[in-house]
Design an enzyme around this catalytic site. Structure first.
Site, PDB file in Angstrom:
ATOM      1  N   ASP A   1       2.861  -6.754  -2.064  1.00  0.00           N
ATOM      2  CA  ASP A   1       2.251  -8.076  -1.959  1.00  0.00           C
ATOM      3  C   ASP A   1       2.368  -8.623  -0.542  1.00  0.00           C
ATOM      4  O   ASP A   1       1.401  -9.163   0.015  1.00  0.00           O
ATOM      5  CB  ASP A   1       2.920  -9.047  -2.942  1.00  0.00           C
ATOM      6  CG  ASP A   1       2.573  -8.765  -4.392  1.00  0.00           C
ATOM      7  OD1 ASP A   1       1.886  -7.755  -4.650  1.00  0.00           O
ATOM      8  OD2 ASP A   1       2.984  -9.550  -5.263  1.00  0.00           O
TER       9      ASP A   1
ATOM     10  N   LYS B   1       4.706 -13.730  -3.768  1.00  0.00           N
ATOM     11  CA  LYS B   1       6.012 -13.294  -4.248  1.00  0.00           C
ATOM     12  C   LYS B   1       6.534 -12.178  -3.355  1.00  0.00           C
ATOM     13  O   LYS B   1       5.766 -11.347  -2.873  1.00  0.00           O
ATOM     14  CB  LYS B   1       5.921 -12.799  -5.698  1.00  0.00           C
ATOM     15  CG  LYS B   1       5.431 -13.846  -6.673  1.00  0.00           C
ATOM     16  CD  LYS B   1       5.493 -13.371  -8.107  1.00  0.00           C
ATOM     17  CE  LYS B   1       4.728 -12.095  -8.364  1.00  0.00           C
ATOM     18  NZ  LYS B   1       3.281 -12.204  -8.037  1.00  0.00           N
TER      19      LYS B   1
ATOM     20  N   HIS C   1       9.346  -6.241 -13.043  1.00  0.00           N
ATOM     21  CA  HIS C   1       8.651  -4.962 -13.217  1.00  0.00           C
ATOM     22  C   HIS C   1       9.554  -3.964 -13.941  1.00  0.00           C
ATOM     23  O   HIS C   1       9.240  -2.776 -13.997  1.00  0.00           O
ATOM     24  CB  HIS C   1       8.244  -4.373 -11.866  1.00  0.00           C
ATOM     25  CG  HIS C   1       7.431  -5.283 -11.029  1.00  0.00           C
ATOM     26  ND1 HIS C   1       7.986  -6.090 -10.062  1.00  0.00           N
ATOM     27  CD2 HIS C   1       6.102  -5.542 -11.020  1.00  0.00           C
ATOM     28  CE1 HIS C   1       7.034  -6.806  -9.490  1.00  0.00           C
ATOM     29  NE2 HIS C   1       5.881  -6.489 -10.049  1.00  0.00           N
TER      30      HIS C   1
ATOM     31  N   GLY D   1       0.346  -8.079  -9.096  1.00  0.00           N
ATOM     32  CA  GLY D   1       0.003  -7.157 -10.158  1.00  0.00           C
ATOM     33  C   GLY D   1      -0.167  -7.855 -11.489  1.00  0.00           C
ATOM     34  O   GLY D   1       0.492  -8.858 -11.769  1.00  0.00           O
ATOM     35  N   SER D   2      -1.068  -7.338 -12.320  1.00  0.00           N
ATOM     36  CA  SER D   2      -1.215  -7.862 -13.675  1.00  0.00           C
ATOM     37  C   SER D   2      -0.019  -7.417 -14.525  1.00  0.00           C
ATOM     38  O   SER D   2       0.790  -6.593 -14.107  1.00  0.00           O
ATOM     39  CB  SER D   2      -2.526  -7.373 -14.279  1.00  0.00           C
ATOM     40  OG  SER D   2      -3.629  -7.851 -13.537  1.00  0.00           O
ATOM     41  N   GLY D   3       0.082  -7.972 -15.717  1.00  0.00           N
ATOM     42  CA  GLY D   3       1.214  -7.682 -16.591  1.00  0.00           C
ATOM     43  C   GLY D   3       2.231  -8.792 -16.645  1.00  0.00           C
ATOM     44  O   GLY D   3       3.222  -8.697 -17.385  1.00  0.00           O
ATOM     45  N   HIS D   4       1.997  -9.873 -15.863  1.00  0.00           N
ATOM     46  CA  HIS D   4       2.922 -11.015 -15.841  1.00  0.00           C
ATOM     47  C   HIS D   4       2.287 -12.269 -16.446  1.00  0.00           C
ATOM     48  O   HIS D   4       2.782 -13.371 -16.229  1.00  0.00           O
ATOM     49  CB  HIS D   4       3.340 -11.314 -14.401  1.00  0.00           C
ATOM     50  CG  HIS D   4       3.931 -10.142 -13.688  1.00  0.00           C
ATOM     51  ND1 HIS D   4       5.038  -9.472 -14.155  1.00  0.00           N
ATOM     52  CD2 HIS D   4       3.556  -9.498 -12.548  1.00  0.00           C
ATOM     53  CE1 HIS D   4       5.328  -8.482 -13.330  1.00  0.00           C
ATOM     54  NE2 HIS D   4       4.446  -8.466 -12.346  1.00  0.00           N
TER      55      HIS D   4
END
Length: 356
Positions: free
Chosen positions: A109, A104, A218, A53-56
């Site tokens: 995932d 991860k 998250h 996921g994006s945001g990292h």
């Protein structure tokens, strides 16, 4: 909520386009979405793909380049990418030497990368699957069965990328990835939660004297909500948790290329002990000032010296973030001369660069 965004459904597209505009050595595939090195596939070299996921950011797209990732598959914010992204990405970067998925340990995932692994094998691709599960804080959480994969992913991406540059085979890359994962231990902490744009509010609320101890990337809960006193006390608690929770066994699924099937293997984390040499990552999860990260590192050095751990290399900054979370993580990766040579090897990516 005040965010530097336009429409919620445009966030990922706008940000990825801006990334490509800033880093022309990469190229964006639109349908399905993935980003790869423009010069990939690279002759006679294994391809290394990660994603999530994006945001990292900068993980993972910021680590695409020479000496690190060949490509990455970004999902929407805190949402796994899909198998078709991974399958198309693998086909686009495979030179014939095979593809390694570095994944991860989060339920979405794992399931999607496993599906892509089977699909790629079905069309004759050579594929390996390496899981990262370095978070010592909790065994199971909202997003995962087992330990979460967090900032040790960055260190593994760097060292696998270096091994690929020197020409290691897919079997050697897979074995190295498994070993490095078993040598890596991380823990995170938050003073304030992140705000996911789609939610519009923080994922949890803390009182002025509280901290979320063992938080996930998250915003998942950690070990418990504890009283915050000061920097030294906080880092000491984190270090002691790293030491006391670094020894455990778990079952991981690995892809058997010969039999074209999954098999389960019992893996043991290598416990942190006196005399160990380590690479240290002090990682900003979002809004912690760099100056405070160095204060954290100062106390961590003291903890390591008193326990008998020798720090050989260090990395301090923002490498695996959680949007705007006010928090940080600590990673200790046990190392040796061979691993340090991989760490010191040249790397040239948007977010990590040294050497030639």
């Amino acid at each position: 909520m005040k965010k530097l965004i336009n429409q919620l459904d445009q966030i990922l597209g706008e940000q990825l386009t801006g990334f490509i505009q800033a880093h022309p050595h990469c190229e964006l595939n639109q349908d399905p979405i993935f980003i790869k090195r423009k010069d990939a596939p690279i002759a006679n070299k294994v391809a290394l793909i990660s994603g999530g996921g994006s945001g990292h950011e900068p993980m993972h797209i910021g680590f695409i380049g020479e000496g690190m990732l060949t490509a990455a598959c970004p999902g929407e914010i805190f949402t796994s990418p899909t198998p078709d992204q991974m399958l198309s990405c693998a086909a686009a970067v495979d030179s014939g030497e095979g593809v390694v998925f570095l994944v991860k340990n989060y339920t979405g995932d794992i399931l999607n990368f496993e599906t892509a692994t089977e699909m790629y094998a079905d069309i004759g691709g050579k594929i390996s699957f390496v899981v990262v599960d370095d978070d010592v804080a909790v065994k199971d959480s909202l997003y995962t069965a087992g330990r979460r994969g967090v900032a040790n992913t960055v260190l593994i991406e760097k060292m696998l990328g270096a091994a690929i540059e020197r020409g290691d085979s897919i079997d050697k890359i897979e074995a190295l990835g498994i070993r490095l994962n078993n040598q890596g231990h991380s823990i995170g902490l938050a003073l304030n939660a992140c705000t996911v744009p789609a939610a519009g509010e923080p994922s949890f609320t803390l009182a002025e004297n509280e901290m979320e101890f063992g938080v996930g990337i998250h915003g998942e809960p950690g070990i418990e909500r504890r009283t915050y006193k000061n920097l030294d006390d906080t880092v000491e608690q984190m270090f002691q948790t790293l030491i006391s929770n670094s020894d455990y066994q778990r079952t991981l699924r690995q892809w058997d290329r010969e039999q074209q099937c999954w098999h389960e293997t019992l893996q043991s984390k290598q416990p942190l002990k006196k005399g160990d040499e380590v690479i240290v990552l002090v990682n900003n999860l979002g809004t912690v000032p760099t100056s405070e990260l160095y204060g954290i590192y100062h106390k961590l050095v003291d903890c390591c010296q008193k326990f008998g751990i020798r720090i050989q290399r260090s990395l301090i900054g923002t490498y695996c973030s959680s949007l705007d979370m006010q928090g940080f993580s600590i990673t200790l990766l046990q190392t040796n001369a061979e691993d340090l040579a991989l760490w010191d090897a040249p790397v040239n990516t948007p977010a990590l660069r040294w050497g030639k």
